[in-house]
Motif scaffolding. Structure first.
Motif, short mmCIF file in Angstrom:
data_model
loop_
_atom_site.label_atom_id
_atom_site.label_comp_id
_atom_site.label_asym_id
_atom_site.label_seq_id
_atom_site.Cartn_x
_atom_site.Cartn_y
_atom_site.Cartn_z
N GLY A 25 0.83 -1.32 0.02
CA GLY A 25 -0.06 -0.02 0.10
C GLY A 25 0.73 1.22 -0.03
O GLY A 25 1.94 1.22 0.08
N THR A 26 0.02 2.32 -0.06
CA THR A 26 0.77 3.76 -0.22
C THR A 26 1.57 4.13 1.25
O THR A 26 2.48 5.05 1.03
N SER A 27 1.57 3.35 2.15
CA SER A 27 2.42 3.45 3.45
C SER A 27 3.60 2.89 3.29
O SER A 27 4.68 3.59 4.00
N GLY A 217 -11.60 9.70 1.14
CA GLY A 217 -10.35 10.81 1.27
C GLY A 217 -9.14 10.29 2.05
O GLY A 217 -9.11 8.87 1.90
N PRO A 218 -8.53 11.02 2.79
CA PRO A 218 -7.41 10.43 3.42
C PRO A 218 -7.41 9.50 4.51
O PRO A 218 -8.59 9.64 5.16
N GLY A 270 -5.68 9.58 -4.27
CA GLY A 270 -4.50 9.09 -3.62
C GLY A 270 -3.69 10.35 -2.96
O GLY A 270 -4.34 11.19 -2.74
N PRO A 271 -2.40 9.89 -2.76
CA PRO A 271 -1.46 10.80 -1.72
C PRO A 271 -0.87 12.01 -2.86
O PRO A 271 -0.38 12.92 -2.50
N GLU A 272 -1.39 11.69 -4.13
CA GLU A 272 -1.21 12.67 -5.30
C GLU A 272 -1.89 14.12 -4.81
O GLU A 272 -1.75 15.04 -5.18
#
Length: 403
Positions: A25-27, A217-218, A270-272
């Motif tokens: 994942g994004t982490s 969202g986040p 996403g984190p973008e």
């Protein structure tokens, strides 16, 4: 006939398949590896989680991935190398896990690899691009995984979703319906990874309610970003720092005004989009500078943002007063303070441990990709409302043969 095609057909015809699902994942904390025994396909899919492990990334590995992940500019040399390197790294981690489990690679029929998302770009975030397209990009080459493990590998699942007009995320709802629908119980399958998403799964015996799924969202992404920049720690363990701080209400109010939260359709992000730059913009709009807000208060504020937006989306998209049960998964499910805040907004909705649904909440996303791979091998696909305006059965993923 190509012998690899013959073997593929034999695997597809098996009554039960051994499939490994992979999720990173994004982490960027590591690779989740789920070894599943899967019987059948489609609505008849039955999954048993045999083994699960998370192989952590070394600090140097995380830094290598951060250089190419969710950034506007990247060296093509670095991107080319990391795409191949990550496929090799994931192959090594799989072989290591199988050795630890005393399972020979030839016993595994298939690997379903999510890869590492390095950029997620729904059309709404293009800001006037030439052609309205949803796009997303994952790295960790499937051919390198297949060749270096000797196991048939399916990867790049999200691209078919975008090709048919979807946003490439969230993918979990496709499988949630098959694995977790209950005859009587209305369920919320809530996953809090870097981005939070959920599936509202009505009870099967109620015919006038529709499934709904969306990113909210986040999830952890802003919390982790603030922890990294202000505390040099990867995450807020148990939410202890957030619990010790105070929510900066004017900043939270400005964050909640963001247009992204206002649209009501199913959507992804996403984190973008949600990152430190986004926080800074909201600070300036609210009349703050970075030094005005203490470190722990900033963690408290972005944690509250995650709780508010998750709860708000669930409240907006489910019938008021409907008895439901929430089953949380993902890293955020371990943040006790965050979960307490979510529950406070959604009371009296009941929250139960995901383990009641047969396996660890940490394994859920990896299991999802094992099922996606299994369906590509042996099923008729997932019913998906495409850009062509009709429901179609779609298979996801690209097949890489080991030889």
């Amino acid at each position: 006939m190509n012998p690899s095609i013959k073997k593929l057909a034999r695997i597809a015809e098996k009554e039960t398949r051994m499939v490994i699902g992979l999720m990173s994942g994004t982490s960027l904390d590591g690779l989740d590896i789920a070894l599943c025994e899967i019987k059948g396909s489609g609505q008849e899919t039955e999954v048993s989680l045999l083994k699960f492990i998370t192989k952590p990334y070394l600090k140097k590995d995380r830094e290598k991935l951060r250089k190419v992940t969710s950034v506007d500019q990247v060296s093509l040399k670095d991107l080319c190398y990391v795409h191949t390197w990550l496929g090799q790294l994931h192959a090594d981690m799989i072989i290591e896990a199988l050795f630890e489990w005393d399972i020979k690679p030839e016993k595994v029929d298939c690997i379903g690899s999510h890869g590492q998302t390095i950029y997620h770009l729904p059309n709404r975030d293009l800001n006037g691009g030439d052609t309205p397209l949803n796009s997303t990009l994952q790295i960790g080459d499937g051919d390198h995984i297949a060749v270096n493990t000797g196991i048939l590998t399916i990867s790049d699942f999200r691209q078919k979703h975008t090709a048919y007009g979807g946003e490439g995320a969230p993918m979990a709802p496709l499988v949630d319906e098959w694995l977790f629908t209950d005859r009587k119980e209305h369920r919320i399958l809530l996953n809090i990874g870097g981005i939070a998403n959920y599936t509202f799964m009505p009870a099967a015996e109620v015919k006038d309610l529709q499934k709904f799924s969306t990113d909210t969202g986040p999830g952890n992404t802003l919390i982790d970003a603030v922890m990294k920049s202000r505390f040099d720690k990867p995450f807020d363990k148990g939410g202890k720092i957030a619990a010790s701080g105070n929510v900066i209400k004017p900043l939270l109010k400005m964050m909640l005004k963001d247009e992204w939260f206002k649209s009501e359709e199913e959507k992804s992000t996403g984190p973008e989009y949600f990152n430190l730059k986004w926080i800074k913009e909201k600070e300036e709009m609210a009349g703050f500078s970075g030094s005005d807000i203490s470190d722990k208060d900033m963690v408290a504020t972005v944690t509250e943002l995650t709780a508010r937006t998750i709860a708000g989306s669930i409240q907006n998209h489910t019938p008021e007063g409907l008895p439901m049960v929430i089953y949380p998964s993902g890293g955020g499910a371990h943040n006790r303070y965050l979960m307490k805040r979510i529950e406070s907004y959604l009371d009296p909705i009941e929250v139960r441990p995901f383990t009641e649904l047969r396996f660890s909440p940490d394994a859920k996303e990896a299991v999802i990709f094992a099922v996606l791979a299994n369906e590509t091998l042996a099923g008729f696909g997932f019913n998906f409302n495409t850009k062509y305006g009709s429901d179609q059965n779609v298979h996801f993923g690209k097949i890489s043969f080991p030889g």
